[in-house]
Design a protein around this motif. Structure first.
Motif, short mmCIF file in Angstrom:
data_model
loop_
_atom_site.label_atom_id
_atom_site.label_comp_id
_atom_site.label_asym_id
_atom_site.label_seq_id
_atom_site.Cartn_x
_atom_site.Cartn_y
_atom_site.Cartn_z
N VAL A 66 0.85 -1.19 0.00
CA VAL A 66 0.00 0.00 0.00
C VAL A 66 0.88 1.24 0.00
O VAL A 66 2.03 1.20 0.45
N HIS A 67 0.34 2.33 -0.51
CA HIS A 67 1.02 3.63 -0.51
C HIS A 67 0.12 4.63 0.21
O HIS A 67 -1.10 4.59 0.05
N GLY A 68 0.74 5.52 0.98
CA GLY A 68 -0.05 6.52 1.69
C GLY A 68 0.67 7.84 1.84
O GLY A 68 1.85 7.87 2.21
N PHE A 69 -0.08 8.92 1.56
CA PHE A 69 0.45 10.28 1.66
C PHE A 69 -0.61 11.18 2.29
O PHE A 69 -1.13 12.10 1.65
N PRO A 70 -0.93 10.93 3.57
CA PRO A 70 -2.05 11.65 4.18
C PRO A 70 -1.84 13.14 4.37
O PRO A 70 -2.82 13.87 4.53
N LEU A 71 -0.61 13.62 4.33
CA LEU A 71 -0.37 15.07 4.47
C LEU A 71 -0.30 15.78 3.12
O LEU A 71 -0.16 17.00 3.07
N ASP A 72 -0.43 15.00 2.04
CA ASP A 72 -0.33 15.61 0.71
C ASP A 72 -1.52 15.29 -0.19
O ASP A 72 -2.11 16.19 -0.78
N TRP A 73 -1.87 14.02 -0.35
CA TRP A 73 -2.85 13.64 -1.36
C TRP A 73 -4.05 12.87 -0.83
O TRP A 73 -5.12 12.93 -1.44
N ASN A 74 -3.92 12.13 0.23
CA ASN A 74 -5.02 11.28 0.69
C ASN A 74 -6.06 12.06 1.47
O ASN A 74 -5.76 13.10 2.06
N LEU A 75 -7.27 11.53 1.49
CA LEU A 75 -8.37 12.19 2.19
C LEU A 75 -8.58 11.56 3.58
O LEU A 75 -9.69 11.24 3.98
N TRP A 76 -7.48 11.35 4.26
CA TRP A 76 -7.54 10.86 5.64
C TRP A 76 -6.34 11.42 6.39
O TRP A 76 -5.40 11.92 5.77
N GLN A 77 -6.38 11.34 7.71
CA GLN A 77 -5.36 11.97 8.52
C GLN A 77 -4.25 10.98 8.87
O GLN A 77 -4.45 9.77 8.91
#
Length: 311
Positions: A78-89
């Motif tokens: 999985v990939h995650g960028f919650p401070l840039d692109w994702n709609l979650w914290q």
């Protein structure tokens, strides 16, 4: 030179796979199975990883499970960028990992996580520290994206470019090092978390940063690296010379190589996110690269420890 092979990059993201051509991902699933089996024939000990998904979506993972893709790989990512692109914290990372664990028993890799300095370099420093708290030791692999900022004269590998607004320009500020090679504040913090945290660095064709990147990674204590070999680049003149140089430079690291990017002339549509006209050709590319850089007799068997800590 290769510890693991990742099949595609962000297949559920329209910047990397065209959902208008393959709306139910059935073409992707067939291609992924063919590629995984081709890799296994060349080296059955090699770890096969389903390309890191972005967004993190149990629906997509269940679809891959239903198509049988998960029966042909050893791990999912999985990939995650919650401070840039994702709609979650950012504090929701444990929930996101738990969601994927609820639908598969395969090891879970966070094969890309990062924070841009688009707004402020201090944000990246805080984000890296918090990411390490949430993920280090909680998943089977965690790799930070990335070492270098993307040079401003280059293009980010996304089909939509400036139509993404400010989201597009964040691609250029994901590095721990600025474009000129100077360190950002988060670099020293990253070094506190190696080798538990690995690194992601994509190298463009004949990338001038390769040797400096190797020196930096050794200085930082990095042992695990994720990079890519582009199927599209395979058709460039002297492609194998560049691939050889890249892989030889990285031979001291545990390398996960991502196979992706459709050549324009071999896609259903003429762009790198298109399903291939002949999916067996992508599998043949994967097999060629494994035969060249991770032959059966040369790989160290590093099967994943499935009993690693869970979230």
């Amino acid at each position: 030179m290769i510890e693991a092979a990742m099949i595609w990059n962000e297949p559920n993201n329209k910047s990397h796979w065209d959902p208008e051509i393959d709306p139910d991902w059935s073409q992707f699933a067939r291609m992924a199975i063919l590629a995984a089996d081709a890799i296994a024939i060349q080296n059955p000990a090699l770890i096969k990883v389903l390309g890191g998904i972005s967004p993190i979506d149990t629906g997509f993972m269940n679809r891959m499970k239903a198509y049988g893709v998960l029966d042909h790989v050893d791990a999912v990512a999985v990939h995650g960028f919650p401070l840039d692109w994702n709609l979650w914290q950012i504090h929701q990372w444990p929930e996101k990992i738990a969601e994927i664990r609820s639908v598969t028993d395969l090891p879970i890799w966070v094969s890309e996580v990062g924070v841009s300095t688009f707004g402020a370099e201090e944000v990246q420093l805080w984000g890296l520290r918090r990411t390490a708290e949430l993920l280090k030791g909680k998943v089977e692999r965690c790799q930070w994206y990335s070492l270098y900022d993307l040079p401003s004269a280059w293009e980010a590998t996304t089909r939509h470019r400036e139509a993404e607004g400010s989201s597009y320009y964040r691609h250029f500020y994901m590095g721990l090092l600025r474009e000129d090679g100077t360190a950002k504040p988060a670099l020293a913090e990253f070094a506190r978390h190696t080798p538990e945290l690995g690194l992601v660095q994509w190298f463009h064709f004949e990338d001038h940063r390769l040797d400096d990147a190797v020196a930096w990674m050794k200085r930082l204590g990095v042992t695990s690296l994720r990079t890519g070999l582009s199927w599209a680049d395979r058709f460039r003149p002297n492609a194998l010379d560049w691939f050889d140089r890249q892989m030889q430079a990285l031979e001291d690291f545990d390398v996960t190589v991502t196979f992706c990017f459709t050549p324009e002339h071999r896609g259903v549509a003429s762009h790198h996110t298109s399903p291939p006209l002949v999916p067996e050709e992508f599998a043949e590319f994967c097999a060629e690269m494994i035969s060249r850089y991770a032959p059966r007799s040369g790989v160290r068997d590093r099967r994943l420890n499935v009993s690693a800590s869970t979230v």
